[in-house]
Design a protein around this motif. Structure first.
Motif, PDB file in Angstrom:
ATOM      1  N   GLY A 182      38.007  64.735  44.252  1.00  0.00           N
ATOM      2  CA  GLY A 182      36.862  65.587  43.972  1.00  0.00           C
ATOM      3  C   GLY A 182      35.558  64.916  44.371  1.00  0.00           C
ATOM      4  O   GLY A 182      35.549  63.861  45.017  1.00  0.00           O
ATOM      5  N   PRO A 183      34.414  65.492  43.976  1.00  0.00           N
ATOM      6  CA  PRO A 183      33.114  64.974  44.408  1.00  0.00           C
ATOM      7  C   PRO A 183      32.625  63.744  43.650  1.00  0.00           C
ATOM      8  O   PRO A 183      31.635  63.142  44.042  1.00  0.00           O
ATOM      9  CB  PRO A 183      32.177  66.164  44.173  1.00  0.00           C
ATOM     10  N   TYR A 184      33.306  63.379  42.561  1.00  0.00           N
ATOM     11  CA  TYR A 184      32.844  62.253  41.749  1.00  0.00           C
ATOM     12  C   TYR A 184      33.896  61.167  41.691  1.00  0.00           C
ATOM     13  O   TYR A 184      35.105  61.440  41.657  1.00  0.00           O
ATOM     14  CB  TYR A 184      32.508  62.711  40.322  1.00  0.00           C
ATOM     15  N   GLU A 185      33.441  59.931  41.638  1.00  0.00           N
ATOM     16  CA  GLU A 185      34.363  58.805  41.538  1.00  0.00           C
ATOM     17  C   GLU A 185      34.764  58.533  40.094  1.00  0.00           C
ATOM     18  O   GLU A 185      35.806  57.921  39.839  1.00  0.00           O
ATOM     19  CB  GLU A 185      33.719  57.539  42.126  1.00  0.00           C
ATOM     20  N   THR A 216      33.685  68.142  32.602  1.00  0.00           N
ATOM     21  CA  THR A 216      33.061  68.376  33.906  1.00  0.00           C
ATOM     22  C   THR A 216      31.554  68.516  33.775  1.00  0.00           C
ATOM     23  O   THR A 216      30.793  67.929  34.556  1.00  0.00           O
ATOM     24  CB  THR A 216      33.671  69.622  34.571  1.00  0.00           C
ATOM     25  N   SER A 230      25.891  62.324  36.115  1.00  0.00           N
ATOM     26  CA  SER A 230      25.605  61.945  37.504  1.00  0.00           C
ATOM     27  C   SER A 230      24.137  62.199  37.841  1.00  0.00           C
ATOM     28  O   SER A 230      23.507  61.412  38.569  1.00  0.00           O
ATOM     29  CB  SER A 230      26.521  62.709  38.467  1.00  0.00           C
ATOM     30  N   THR A 290      19.805  71.721  41.711  1.00  0.00           N
ATOM     31  CA  THR A 290      21.138  71.140  41.812  1.00  0.00           C
ATOM     32  C   THR A 290      20.964  69.631  41.898  1.00  0.00           C
ATOM     33  O   THR A 290      19.842  69.147  42.104  1.00  0.00           O
ATOM     34  CB  THR A 290      21.872  71.630  43.072  1.00  0.00           C
ATOM     35  N   GLU A 333      21.591  67.805  44.321  1.00  0.00           N
ATOM     36  CA  GLU A 333      21.050  67.507  45.643  1.00  0.00           C
ATOM     37  C   GLU A 333      19.561  67.839  45.737  1.00  0.00           C
ATOM     38  O   GLU A 333      18.786  67.070  46.322  1.00  0.00           O
ATOM     39  CB  GLU A 333      21.828  68.259  46.721  1.00  0.00           C
ATOM     40  N   THR A 380      36.698  71.518  40.213  1.00  0.00           N
ATOM     41  CA  THR A 380      35.552  70.654  40.513  1.00  0.00           C
ATOM     42  C   THR A 380      35.956  69.187  40.417  1.00  0.00           C
ATOM     43  O   THR A 380      35.650  68.383  41.294  1.00  0.00           O
ATOM     44  CB  THR A 380      34.390  70.951  39.552  1.00  0.00           C
ATOM     45  N   ARG A 413      39.282  68.502  39.761  1.00  0.00           N
ATOM     46  CA  ARG A 413      40.722  68.554  40.026  1.00  0.00           C
ATOM     47  C   ARG A 413      41.543  68.201  38.773  1.00  0.00           C
ATOM     48  O   ARG A 413      42.495  67.420  38.824  1.00  0.00           O
ATOM     49  CB  ARG A 413      41.094  67.641  41.196  1.00  0.00           C
TER      50      ARG A 413
END
Length: 460
Positions: free
Chosen positions: A35-38, A141, A148, A337, A339, A374, A376
């Motif tokens: 997914g998008p996060y570690e 999530t 984050s 967001t 970003e 998001t 997983r």
């Protein structure tokens, strides 16, 4: 809520599908890699344990479920559920282990593990997959997303602000309540956000913190305008509408937020706040927070900041960045967001402005634009015990999608080289297992406070 009906349809036939020698099934849940996060911030299980598992299954529940499920076209394990009521008083014969809530661990780390404690109920751990997984994927999530963003803002504050720790907790505000699907979701997501920040307009979140985590007040807000309260004055009385906000809510040390884009944001900032009401803003002794609420989210709030700096002035802090007159600040609550936050803060730094001048509000992007995929999230069986006591590791390993491979054998989580990793429980040795019992046979074993969870999540 009838707990028997809190599952997926196909689960009702699974009690007939396990090997006949089965006595125990173990299953675990994780946020899978890819997914998008570690990392994932684990949060929310305690709410489910208190709200749902604290209840007892009754014979009336069994009757209702039997009627509904059989009419639905599926076999119903009536004998099993009746035995649960008669033998265990309606309490679920389960042991649930979990990481401490607020723990931040690499994705791919087991967060919870569950097994039955009575061999006649080997079918129960995976029957609860739907409810258990839903209980943790959503708040975890949202908590991970919020955490984050905290790291993004924290990094900018460290570079540009003299007092980053003091400013950080109020830099991201939760505007998401109206964008959720239900009051319950607003509470679950709202309290998850508050693990990392103190600002919220989601009342359900502070209610959840009080109800489930012993926190008298987890988040705070300030008086703020909305478009209806501003436009009800009419465009020709926009100045009066703004003056009323200062009169009603202004004062030494007070903050008031005013949405200023009902008609023409740039005119409102330059002419109304910057000329007609400038002296009144400064005279309150508090802080006016201007909210631009439309347009290019990466440009308009920075333009607003620059205009306010030209009008009200600024100082330069010890790190060489500009800080607005304390009489004014900016909050951007539209189109935010992670970003866009990164882009806005980057533009501010490029222009020499400290991150402390800007706060952010996230709505649907925080509480609604997430799903189970998001991060997983998945829950899978990992071990089966026979009636003779022997354990067997089980897992899936689809050749068509290796990323969905699951963990074999009962799991433990240990610290290795300063980081949590998962290992088979049979290989634990003398190492401490971070997965601790939190629920056993209907009884809550651990009762985290919100303060403990916040400190754990934020490294305190």
């Amino acid at each position: 809520m009838n707990l028997i009906l809190n599952s997926d349809s196909y689960k009702y036939s699974h009690f007939l599908q396990y090997p006949p020698e089965t006595a125990t099934i173990s299953a675990y849940a994780e946020a899978r890699r890819g997914g998008p996060y570690e990392n994932v911030l684990f949060f929310g299980l305690q709410m489910f344990l208190k709200e749902y598992l604290s209840g007892r299954v009754t014979m009336q529940d069994v009757e209702e479920a039997n009627e509904l499920i059989t009419a639905h076209g599926l076999p119903f394990n009536r004998k099993g559920w009746e035995t649960l009521v008669e033998r265990h008083g309606g309490k679920l014969p389960l042991l649930i282990e979990a990481l401490p809530e607020g723990q931040v661990v690499p994705v791919g780390t087991p967060l919870i593990q569950v097994r039955n404690t009575d061999p006649d109920f080997f079918w129960l751990p995976t029957f609860l997959e739907t409810a258990l997984l839903r209980a943790i994927w959503y708040p975890s999530t949202v908590a991970t997303l919020s955490h984050s963003v905290r790291k993004i803002i924290s990094a900018s504050l460290e570079r540009t602000c003299d007092t980053p720790d003091e400013v950080l907790p109020f830099r991201l505000h939760d505007f998401g309540a109206r964008g959720t699907t239900s009051l319950e979701q607003a509470g679950l997501g709202g309290v998850a956000h508050l693990v990392s920040f103190l600002g919220t307009d989601t009342v359900a979140g502070v209610v959840a913190a009080r109800r489930y985590y012993h926190e008298p007040m987890a988040g705070f807000s300030i008086p703020a305008a909305e478009h209806s309260t501003m436009t009800s004055w009419g465009e020709d009385r926009e100045t009066e509408a703004y003056r009323n906000m200062l009169t009603q809510f202004g004062g030494p040390g007070k903050l008031v937020a005013v949405v200023s884009d009902s008609y023409d944001l740039y005119r409102a900032v330059k002419n109304i706040w910057g000329e007609e009401l400038k002296a009144e803003v400064e005279a309150t002794g508090g802080t006016l927070v201007v909210r631009p609420d439309s347009g290019d989210a990466s440009r308009v709030p920075v333009d607003t900041l620059v205009m306010l700096g030209e009008i009200f002035g600024f100082t330069t802090n010890q790190k060489g960045f500009k800080v607005l007159n304390p009489a004014v600040r900016v909050i951007q609550g539209d189109g935010i967001t992670p970003e866009t936050i990164r882009v806005i803060l980057g533009r501010m730094e490029d222009l020499g402005w400290s991150a402390e001048n800007m706060a952010f509000g996230m709505g649907a992007g925080l509480l609604q634009k997430v799903n189970r995929d998001t991060l997983r999230f998945a829950m899978k069986a990992n071990a089966r015990q026979d009636k003779d006591g022997e354990w067997h590791g089980i897992n899936k390993n689809p050749k068509t999608d290796p990323g969905k491979a699951s963990k074999r054998y009962r799991q433990a989580v240990v610290m290795e080289n300063g980081a949590p990793i998962s290992v088979p429980l049979k290989d634990l040795g003398d190492r401490e297992n971070m997965l601790k019992p939190v629920w056993e046979n209907g009884e809550l074993l651990v009762d985290w406070t919100f303060g403990e969870i916040r400190n754990r999540a934020n490294g305190k």
